[in-house]
Each structure stands twice: as C-alpha cells, then as structure tokens.
Design an enzyme around this catalytic site. Sequence first.
Site, PDB file in Angstrom:
ATOM      1  N   ASP A  61       0.822  -1.211   0.000  1.00 31.73           N
ATOM      2  CA  ASP A  61       0.000   0.000   0.000  1.00 31.73           C
ATOM      3  C   ASP A  61       0.856   1.261   0.000  1.00 31.73           C
ATOM      4  O   ASP A  61       0.460   2.285  -0.557  1.00 31.73           O
ATOM      5  CB  ASP A  61      -0.989  -0.005   1.173  1.00 31.73           C
ATOM      6  CG  ASP A  61      -2.260   0.766   0.825  1.00 31.73           C
ATOM      7  OD1 ASP A  61      -2.726   0.647  -0.328  1.00 31.73           O
ATOM      8  OD2 ASP A  61      -2.785   1.495   1.687  1.00 31.73           O
ATOM      9  N   GLU A 102       0.093  10.725   5.504  1.00 32.70           N
ATOM     10  CA  GLU A 102      -0.033   9.283   5.333  1.00 32.70           C
ATOM     11  C   GLU A 102       1.311   8.632   4.989  1.00 32.70           C
ATOM     12  O   GLU A 102       1.632   7.567   5.488  1.00 32.70           O
ATOM     13  CB  GLU A 102      -1.047   9.021   4.217  1.00 32.70           C
ATOM     14  CG  GLU A 102      -1.661   7.656   4.279  1.00 32.70           C
ATOM     15  CD  GLU A 102      -2.854   7.584   3.344  1.00 32.70           C
ATOM     16  OE1 GLU A 102      -3.823   8.352   3.547  1.00 32.70           O
ATOM     17  OE2 GLU A 102      -2.819   6.773   2.420  1.00 32.70           O
ATOM     18  N   GLU A 154     -11.059   6.284  -2.515  1.00 31.48           N
ATOM     19  CA  GLU A 154     -11.090   6.681  -1.103  1.00 31.48           C
ATOM     20  C   GLU A 154     -12.243   6.005  -0.352  1.00 31.48           C
ATOM     21  O   GLU A 154     -12.078   5.565   0.787  1.00 31.48           O
ATOM     22  CB  GLU A 154     -11.230   8.209  -0.976  1.00 31.48           C
ATOM     23  CG  GLU A 154     -10.100   9.020  -1.600  1.00 31.48           C
ATOM     24  CD  GLU A 154      -8.796   8.959  -0.807  1.00 31.48           C
ATOM     25  OE1 GLU A 154      -8.355   7.860  -0.437  1.00 31.48           O
ATOM     26  OE2 GLU A 154      -8.213  10.042  -0.589  1.00 31.48           O
ATOM     27  N   GLU A 224      -9.488  -2.813  -6.426  1.00 34.87           N
ATOM     28  CA  GLU A 224      -9.427  -2.846  -4.957  1.00 34.87           C
ATOM     29  C   GLU A 224      -9.519  -4.287  -4.437  1.00 34.87           C
ATOM     30  O   GLU A 224      -8.804  -4.659  -3.520  1.00 34.87           O
ATOM     31  CB  GLU A 224     -10.524  -1.974  -4.335  1.00 34.87           C
ATOM     32  CG  GLU A 224     -10.295  -0.471  -4.496  1.00 34.87           C
ATOM     33  CD  GLU A 224      -9.136   0.074  -3.647  1.00 34.87           C
ATOM     34  OE1 GLU A 224      -8.729  -0.590  -2.667  1.00 34.87           O
ATOM     35  OE2 GLU A 224      -8.630   1.149  -3.990  1.00 34.87           O
TER      36      GLU A 224
HETATM   37  C1  LIG Z   1      -5.215   0.350  -2.721  1.00 33.60           C
HETATM   38  C2  LIG Z   1      -5.640   1.559  -1.967  1.00 33.60           C
HETATM   39  N1  LIG Z   1      -6.826   2.108  -2.219  1.00 33.60           N
HETATM   40  C3  LIG Z   1      -7.233   3.206  -1.554  1.00 33.60           C
HETATM   41  C4  LIG Z   1      -6.435   3.788  -0.593  1.00 33.60           C
HETATM   42  C5  LIG Z   1      -6.920   4.978   0.172  1.00 33.60           C
HETATM   43  N2  LIG Z   1      -6.406   6.194  -0.322  1.00 33.60           N
HETATM   44  C6  LIG Z   1      -5.272   6.727   0.141  1.00 33.60           C
HETATM   45  O1  LIG Z   1      -4.628   6.294   1.045  1.00 33.60           O
HETATM   46  C7  LIG Z   1      -5.191   3.183  -0.362  1.00 33.60           C
HETATM   47  N3  LIG Z   1      -4.333   3.663   0.576  1.00 33.60           N
HETATM   48  N4  LIG Z   1      -4.836   2.062  -1.037  1.00 33.60           N
END
Ligand SMILES: Cc1ncc(CNC=O)c(N)n1
Length: 235
Positions: A61, A102, A154, A224
Amino acid sequence: MEAKSSQMVGKTKDNNKVGVIKTWLRKHRLIFTGATRHPFTLSIRDGTVDFKSFKKWLGQDYIFVRAFVPFVASVLVKASKESDDTSDIEVILSGMASLNDEIAWFKKEASRFGVSLTSVVPQKANVDYCSFLEKLMSLEVEYPVAMTAFWAIEAVYQESFAHCLEEGSETPEELKETCQRWGNEGFGKYCQSLQNIANRCLEKAPDNLVSKAEVVFLHVLEHEVEFWNMSRLEA
Ligand SMILES: Cc1ncc(CNC=O)c(N)n1
C-alpha cells in the site's frame, strides 16, 4: 411509489434526487460489498488476521499511495481548469495534505512492524492498479470521470476500515490506528465531499461521460478487490 428501473442511467428524476452515485451503489451493491467487506479486512475486524498478511498489505500500500499522489495532483489540475466551484480545489487539496501525513505514517508503521519499505517488490495487482491510475492521469480523461475514480478509491478504504471500528468488532489493538486512519469520522466526511463533487459533475455531464465514469467506478472496485487479494500469503 413509482418503480423505476435500476438499470436506468443518465439524467432520470431519481438520479437528480439521490445522485448518480447512489443509484450506482444500488445497482452494483454486490460488487461494492465485495470490495468493502473483503476477507482480509473482515479478518482484521474479527481479530483473526495474520500479521504477515497485514505486513504484506502495508508494504504494497505504501507503493500504491506514492503513485496515488500524482493521480490526485492530476485531479487537482483538472478541477482548476474544468470546475465551476472553487471549493472543489480545497477538498482535493485537503486530500493531498492528508497523503503527506499518510506517507510519514507508513514509514513509522513499517518500522514498527519491521517492514523494509525500500525492499518491497510491487506485486502484479499493484502494478496493474498503478498503471490504471496512470491512464486516468491523462489530460484526455475528463474531470467527472477522474473525480469518480478518486471518490471510489477513497470510499473503499473508508467503508472497509470504518467497519473494523464498529460496535462488536474485535480489531487487534495494534491495528486500530490503521483502521482509524481511513475509518475515522473526518475521513468519512471527506469521502462524502468527494461524492458530492462527483455527483454534481456527473449531473451536468453528457450521458456518454456518465457511462464512462460508471465503467471506471467498476474498474476501481475490481482493482481494490485484487489489491486486498494480494495480502493472501500464497499469492
Ligand atoms: C489500494 C488503496 N486504495 C485506496 C487507498 C486509500 N487512499 C489513500 O490512502 C489506499 N491507501 N490504497
């Protein structure tokens, strides 16, 4: 009450009342649930998560988030050119500011869990997701389409991690901070703002753009799910 087909797209009366996105969420509920109630995040919620899986997700991530920053910047550029509401910029900019925090958080968290971020090799699902983002960054991609993707990306994290903090969840103490990051109320409000912006753009957009945005929304959900799937250790 007049029954309106959920297959109806475009500028129906219903869309104008509840918003295009709500109608998509109804229409594609199962797919959305597949992304926001994935076995990985459900295992965090019920406390059975394997920490090795969690570490794998963490490293992957971090790579994704680094690629997400220029994508959000590209949405900001589109907003500055195409939006008729100056507050869009402020919402997007606040998203960029939280990405700054983040990235620092990922570094701190990785060191806490003994994950070396410099040696993470991006897995196929991650590479695929990042190249999808890359395509969306093109100047040819319209603001309503890019904004829809931004909201969906998000929203999946917000819905997934908020579920891990709900009453009755047994999220391990060590993972609560992660869940808080995306599951907190402020992040929920931010996602709602993104949804409102996307809805407003889509309501004014021609039907072909609305269809294009719907396809992009579904692609985000697929990416996702694939992303969560990476946390499986055999993968
Ligand atoms: C794979 C993925 N999707 C959405 C997010 C959330 N957005 C930013 O942090 C994330 N961190 N990772």
